[in-house]
Scaffold this active site. Structure first.
Site, PDB file in Angstrom:
ATOM      1  N   ARG A   1     -17.998  -0.782   5.663  1.00 33.53           N
ATOM      2  CA  ARG A   1     -19.057  -1.507   4.981  1.00 33.53           C
ATOM      3  C   ARG A   1     -19.688  -2.549   5.897  1.00 33.53           C
ATOM      4  O   ARG A   1     -20.859  -2.889   5.761  1.00 33.53           O
ATOM      5  CB  ARG A   1     -18.480  -2.193   3.732  1.00 33.53           C
ATOM      6  CG  ARG A   1     -19.485  -2.538   2.679  1.00 33.53           C
ATOM      7  CD  ARG A   1     -18.851  -2.678   1.321  1.00 33.53           C
ATOM      8  NE  ARG A   1     -17.989  -3.840   1.234  1.00 33.53           N
ATOM      9  CZ  ARG A   1     -18.424  -5.114   1.284  1.00 33.53           C
ATOM     10  NH1 ARG A   1     -19.709  -5.385   1.423  1.00 33.53           N
ATOM     11  NH2 ARG A   1     -17.581  -6.117   1.181  1.00 33.53           N
TER      12      ARG A   1
ATOM     13  N   CYS B   1      -7.970  -1.642   7.739  1.00 33.22           N
ATOM     14  CA  CYS B   1      -6.621  -1.718   7.160  1.00 33.22           C
ATOM     15  C   CYS B   1      -6.101  -0.316   6.843  1.00 33.22           C
ATOM     16  O   CYS B   1      -4.966   0.029   7.194  1.00 33.22           O
ATOM     17  CB  CYS B   1      -6.626  -2.583   5.900  1.00 33.22           C
ATOM     18  SG  CYS B   1      -6.963  -4.330   6.261  1.00 33.22           S
TER      19      CYS B   1
ATOM     20  N   GLU C   1       0.826  -1.212   0.000  1.00 30.46           N
ATOM     21  CA  GLU C   1       0.000   0.000   0.000  1.00 30.46           C
ATOM     22  C   GLU C   1       0.859   1.261   0.000  1.00 30.46           C
ATOM     23  O   GLU C   1       1.863   1.356   0.698  1.00 30.46           O
ATOM     24  CB  GLU C   1      -0.940   0.009   1.208  1.00 30.46           C
ATOM     25  CG  GLU C   1      -1.964  -1.131   1.191  1.00 30.46           C
ATOM     26  CD  GLU C   1      -2.962  -1.033   0.035  1.00 30.46           C
ATOM     27  OE1 GLU C   1      -3.087   0.057  -0.560  1.00 30.46           O
ATOM     28  OE2 GLU C   1      -3.612  -2.053  -0.278  1.00 30.46           O
TER      29      GLU C   1
ATOM     30  N   HIS D   1      -1.284  -5.795   1.933  1.00 36.24           N
ATOM     31  CA  HIS D   1      -2.512  -6.579   1.825  1.00 36.24           C
ATOM     32  C   HIS D   1      -2.195  -7.921   1.185  1.00 36.24           C
ATOM     33  O   HIS D   1      -1.499  -7.962   0.163  1.00 36.24           O
ATOM     34  CB  HIS D   1      -3.532  -5.841   0.944  1.00 36.24           C
ATOM     35  CG  HIS D   1      -4.572  -5.097   1.714  1.00 36.24           C
ATOM     36  ND1 HIS D   1      -4.884  -3.780   1.494  1.00 36.24           N
ATOM     37  CD2 HIS D   1      -5.422  -5.504   2.706  1.00 36.24           C
ATOM     38  CE1 HIS D   1      -5.860  -3.411   2.308  1.00 36.24           C
ATOM     39  NE2 HIS D   1      -6.200  -4.426   3.048  1.00 36.24           N
TER      40      HIS D   1
END
Lengths: 213, 213, 213, 213
Positions: A88, A141, A78, A165
């Site tokens: 979510r 994350c 990342e 990830h």
């Protein structure tokens, strides 16, 4: 010289988190650095607290957090964490922040100060697919990446930190038709390759790894 | 009361840019606002110059830039622009910056101050798939979004600005097996629905539209 | 000279079937052929009965059945129907055959005797993405294709028949993140282009349209 | 009691074929059956010749051919081979048949007579994602499956045969962004699990494994 290697516990109905399983397998010394490992809760804010306390305790020069990106076919290094939570699903304690700042008054984003392109290429040279990613999402994350970089920025300017990830492992997708996965052994190898590159490259390499969109 | 609606010219070997074709079709008045349209070059920095000059000239209260995201199956309303260029291909004048700041010394990122969730949901209510996106990539689309928001932040704090990524149109993918597309008429309708929501919602709606990763 | 154009009613929880909506829009005369349209039930065996009765009644020289392939981004012209039902979900009357022959004692498969490559290329020339597909699945779409070709083979050897799978339309995927879709107008245009090619090409064109796997 | 396990040599510009690498690793005895291995050329017709000669020589009761399906994220157990070659690329000797029958006058298709659902479920129980596939494409993989089943049908009615498609391995996709892969060790485990199920299940299990399209 220490590396702090952190990973989340399982979330979202999964029995395991491949990130956590993989860091358990990572060897305890990499290029002369001792690797200290810590499990962090998949919980907004408490994850940052657990991580930063461990940083205070162990004084690492490199901090790498690892999380699951179910569905991605490759390792993602990342590039940036943004100052925003938009969940979510609820985290493991039922929190579901929507459009909340992680740190009110903090900068909009932080770029990882680990050598993300050197790490990405080191993973590829180990025979494992990898890519630079420009979004860690808006769940825990991204939250921990932003929180980690904020902590480094304000309290540990000598330290370097980032986030990787990892895909599902095969056993997680036997009931998820069409989903990509990666063997735990390869995820482990990828993390070791990434950490080697992090130790050996104080500055990142200059190499195009961008996305058109 | 004016809307400035901008789109890039074709790039990456394409004969057309669906974003540009779509803005030509958008009606010239939306919820009482006059829609002024401008084509901007797919060129780092010069795109920002052309856009900001047009802003100076027209004094819009809403600025929306539209670009092509080849391969995405839905309209993407972008949440954030980051201060970084990393070009996978050269722009239309041959520039290919790698890991360069868009504005040296500028903040790491800007969040769009348009009501991105109201816009996303307005598009869906028009029967067209849409999503909030957390990355506009690292090519000219992210570049113009960051540049636009920086300009607003420093010079036009009353204005609101953002970016929408649109799919290929069908004619672009007859020779690209497996790629998603969207009819130009639907892209146009989506842009009009998004602009209506932008006019009508001074503040965004609160509604989860996050990504796990 | 007649074309019989058939489509299934909605299934699988969908309120509409884009195949059915599209055939309603197809013009009633194509290259001098009258287009007769019929809705068929998404029901094993009864669909074949309704279709073959309509064939007996109208005596078409071309029969094209159209069905929904949710998730595919392009028009698919099917090459082959196999003698097997294996239903992942129940049909519209609750039947869910598993590993049953469609016609016991029938051949293992039939190839469409429509000019599938001429049709695929005609659709592309109309600006719409299309591909030859080598599987129509194992639900009612494959079932009707096999049943139709068996009927032609045994009773109407002068007739030509085949099957086209069409994508979701945009309104069906506003709540299905990441799914491709195609405008109803484009699906309609594609069907007309395919029928034109079917009328004009008694023999198929020779052109590679294969799949590696 | 013997198993003949066959795999193709590399093709399409790849330096390795994961199918071939995997069969080398498969153990030499499975549930009491001796596993004989053979490499077959990625060449139309000659592949069938090499395979059937090896069948004549070794008299196996189970024949499984394995091939690469680059891009598929899971092991695919093929259900059916069709009597058609349509080559998107040339084979390893430059042949590129388009719309040619594999065996002129042969039936349109053959279904595998191995217990494909028992095999699929055995692979899943080994922790590896698997699916029944209804198309092996129109290149050499479908070609050999059809040719094998034709040979069994005409000459070895006691034998059982089939085909398994395997993903790329990770090292093949380090330069193929977005492609899925699977570790060689897991592909090997999957093949052993499939062969165990093939030995132990003279008849297939009854279980829905269908596709809607």
């Amino acid at each position: 010289m220490k590396i702090l290697l952190a990973a989340f516990d399982p979330f979202g109905g999964e029995a395991i988190n491949p990130a956590l399983e993989a860091i358990k397998q990572v060897k305890s010394k990499i290029e002369g650095y001792v690797v200290v490992k810590v499990k962090i809760p998949t919980v907004f804010h408490r994850s940052i607290k657990v991580l930063t306390e461990k940083i205070q305790e162990t004084e690492p020069s490199i901090i790498l957090v690892v999380g699951q990106a179910g569905g991605r076919p490759q390792i993602s290094v990342e590039r940036v964490g943004i100052n925003l939570d938009d969940a979510r699903i609820p985290d493991n304690e039922g929190n579901q922040p929507v459009d909340e700042k992680i740190i009110p008054g903090g900068p909009e984003a932080y770029f990882s100060n680990l050598p993300i392109k050197a790490m990405t290429n080191s993973i590829r040279r180990a025979g494992i697919p990898a890519a630079v990613s420009n979004t860690a999402g808006t769940f825990v994350c991204n939250h921990i990446l932003y929180g980690l970089l904020d902590h480094i920025h304000r309290e540990k300017p000598q330290a370097r930190g980032g986030f990787i990830h990892v895909p599902y492992i095969p056993a997680q997708v036997t009931d998820k038709p069409g989903q990509a996965s990666m063997a735990l052994e390869d995820i482990t190898k990828a993390l070791e390759a990434a950490l080697r590159a992090a130790v050996l490259n104080k500055k990142d390499i200059l190499r195009e790894e961008g996305s058109l969109h």
